[in-house]
Enzyme design. Structure first.
Site, PDB file in Angstrom:
ATOM      1  N   LYS A   1       7.643  -5.903   3.067  1.00 14.87           N
ATOM      2  CA  LYS A   1       7.103  -6.508   2.651  1.00 14.87           C
ATOM      3  C   LYS A   1       7.314  -7.613   1.418  1.00 14.87           C
ATOM      4  CE  LYS A   1       2.994  -6.648   5.474  1.00 14.87           C
ATOM      5  NZ  LYS A   1       2.824  -5.362   5.905  1.00 14.87           N
TER       6      LYS A   1
ATOM      7  N   SER B   1       9.841   1.081   7.696  1.00 14.52           N
ATOM      8  CA  SER B   1       9.190  -0.066   7.690  1.00 14.52           C
ATOM      9  C   SER B   1       8.411   0.097   6.459  1.00 14.52           C
ATOM     10  CB  SER B   1       8.018  -0.693   8.950  1.00 14.52           C
ATOM     11  OG  SER B   1       6.718   0.088   8.831  1.00 14.52           O
TER      12      SER B   1
HETATM   13  C1  LIG Z   1       3.119  -5.314   7.074  1.00 15.20           C
HETATM   14  C2  LIG Z   1       4.169  -3.804   8.087  1.00 15.20           C
HETATM   15  C3  LIG Z   1       4.060  -3.913   8.820  1.00 15.20           C
HETATM   16  C4  LIG Z   1       3.678  -4.960   9.715  1.00 15.20           C
HETATM   17  O1  LIG Z   1       3.867  -6.199   9.572  1.00 15.20           O
HETATM   18  P1  LIG Z   1       3.888  -7.538  10.270  1.00 15.20           P
HETATM   19  O2  LIG Z   1       4.017  -8.489   9.837  1.00 15.20           O
HETATM   20  O3  LIG Z   1       2.436  -7.206   9.965  1.00 15.20           O
HETATM   21  O4  LIG Z   1       3.503  -7.216  12.049  1.00 15.20           O
HETATM   22  C5  LIG Z   1       4.396  -2.259   9.124  1.00 15.20           C
HETATM   23  N1  LIG Z   1       4.281  -1.701   8.669  1.00 15.20           N
HETATM   24  C6  LIG Z   1       4.496  -1.201   7.608  1.00 15.20           C
HETATM   25  C7  LIG Z   1       4.934  -0.276   6.675  1.00 15.20           C
HETATM   26  C8  LIG Z   1       3.548  -2.273   6.852  1.00 15.20           C
HETATM   27  O5  LIG Z   1       3.322  -3.240   5.627  1.00 15.20           O
END
Ligand SMILES: *Cc1c(COP(=O)(O)O)cnc(C)c1O
Length: 326
Positions: free
Chosen positions: A59, A311
């Protein structure tokens, strides 16, 4: 008639420009391999570790890319967002690095540790009652009253372009990937990754992965329009509890994605345990979605070269310990 910035579709070029803007600001996160994972899936897996990104999730990329493009007057008045999770810390840090005020609206029942972390990065935190108050309405009112710029967690062209830079780095570093799996909440990360692939790996097939209990994106692709679901409380993937994709993310995902698959909470816990035990990395439930989807969604990826974006890695340690326990 004027077109609002927030309605402009981002392009592959925007992802390349975002990568330039993020140079020296975001970490270039490592790509890890695991022969055990390769053997389990019968494929060659490449894990892009955004759990090791600044603030612990991808993010930061989108937040910094959006904030860095504000003009002087906007910078002076500052930025505003609503988030209980990783976007809050990302905006807080990006604002501090760019020397602008940030106000983060969080539900009053958000974990104290998350509020503290956000304040530590220098942001002001305001709270609201998630049961009786509408956070988007509060944000719009605050933005009007204080002249602050609202930076949403996914539905914004500069945020989407920034999120795409993680996939861009992976696709540049690991040539000829056949598949790339990306977790999906509001869809910013998947949309940005699709744009990145268009620029540097047009043959790579991208799949989004949602929690089973929050598969609004999968339903939307099937229906051909955005499907909104009730708030998906019953999943441990708290970073992917979006109720719907937005018009910008849905448009890109519908046009470019191969599909959206799902993973169950049990599969997420197994994946988190695998990451801890075999790869020595801390991954939050939402961060394990892409791997769990690649492993369990029934797609035939045997023999393929497969990218997985991990992510994020922000998980309360006592919760984490419960997930890892048998
Ligand atoms: C925000 C987030 C997501 C999802 O991302 P989007 O852009 O909202 O689809 C996935 N994994 C983590 C760790 C996140 O912080």
């Amino acid at each position: 008639m004027t077109t609002l910035l927030s309605q402009l579709q981002p392009s592959a070029q925007d992802v390349l420009e975002a990568a330039h803007r993020l140079k020296g600001m975001a970490h270039r996160t490592p790509v890890l391999r695991s022969s055990t994972a390769d053997a389990m899936l019968g494929a060659q897996l490449f894990f892009k570790c955004e759990n090791l990104q600044r603030t612990g999730a991808f993010k930061f990329r989108g937040a910094f890319n959006a904030l860095a493009q504000l003009d002087d007057a906007q910078r002076e008045r500052g930025v505003l967002t609503f988030s209980a999770g990783n976007h809050a810390q990302a905006v807080a840090l990006a604002a501090r690095l760019l020397d602008m005020p940030a106000l983060i609206l969080m539900p009053e029942n958000a974990p104290a540790s998350k509020m503290a972390a956000t304040r530590q990065y220098g942001a002001q935190v305001a709270t609201y009652d998630p049961v009786t108050e509408d956070r988007e309405a509060i944000c719009l009112r605050l933005a009007r009253e204080r002249g602050m710029t609202l930076v949403p967690p996914s539905e914004h062209p500069h945020v989407i372009a920034g999120q795409g830079t993680a996939a861009l780095e992976l696709l540049e570093e690991v040539p000829r990937l056949d598949y790339l799996f990306v977790s999906v909440g509001g869809g910013g990360q998947l949309a940005g990754s699709l744009l990145a692939a268009k620029a540097v790996a047009p043959l790579c097939r991208l799949y989004g992965v949602e929690p089973e209990a929050g598969n609004d994106g999968q339903q939307s692709l099937k229906a051909g329009h955005i499907v909104r679901i009730p708030f998906p409380r019953s999943t441990i993937a708290d970073g992917a509890q979006a109720q719907a994709l937005g018009p910008l993310t849905f448009d890109i995902i519908q046009r470019e994605a191969e599909g959206i698959v799902t993973a169950s909470d049990v599969q997420l816990m197994q994946a988190m345990r695998f990451f801890a035990e075999r790869m020595k990395i801390v991954v939050e439930p939402t961060g394990a979605l892409a791997f769990a989807g690649a492993q369990h969604a029934g797609l035939d990826i045997r023999g393929a070269r497969v990218g997985i974006i991990i992510s994020g890695g922000n998980v309360d340690l006592s919760r984490y310990a419960r997930f890892l326990a048998d």
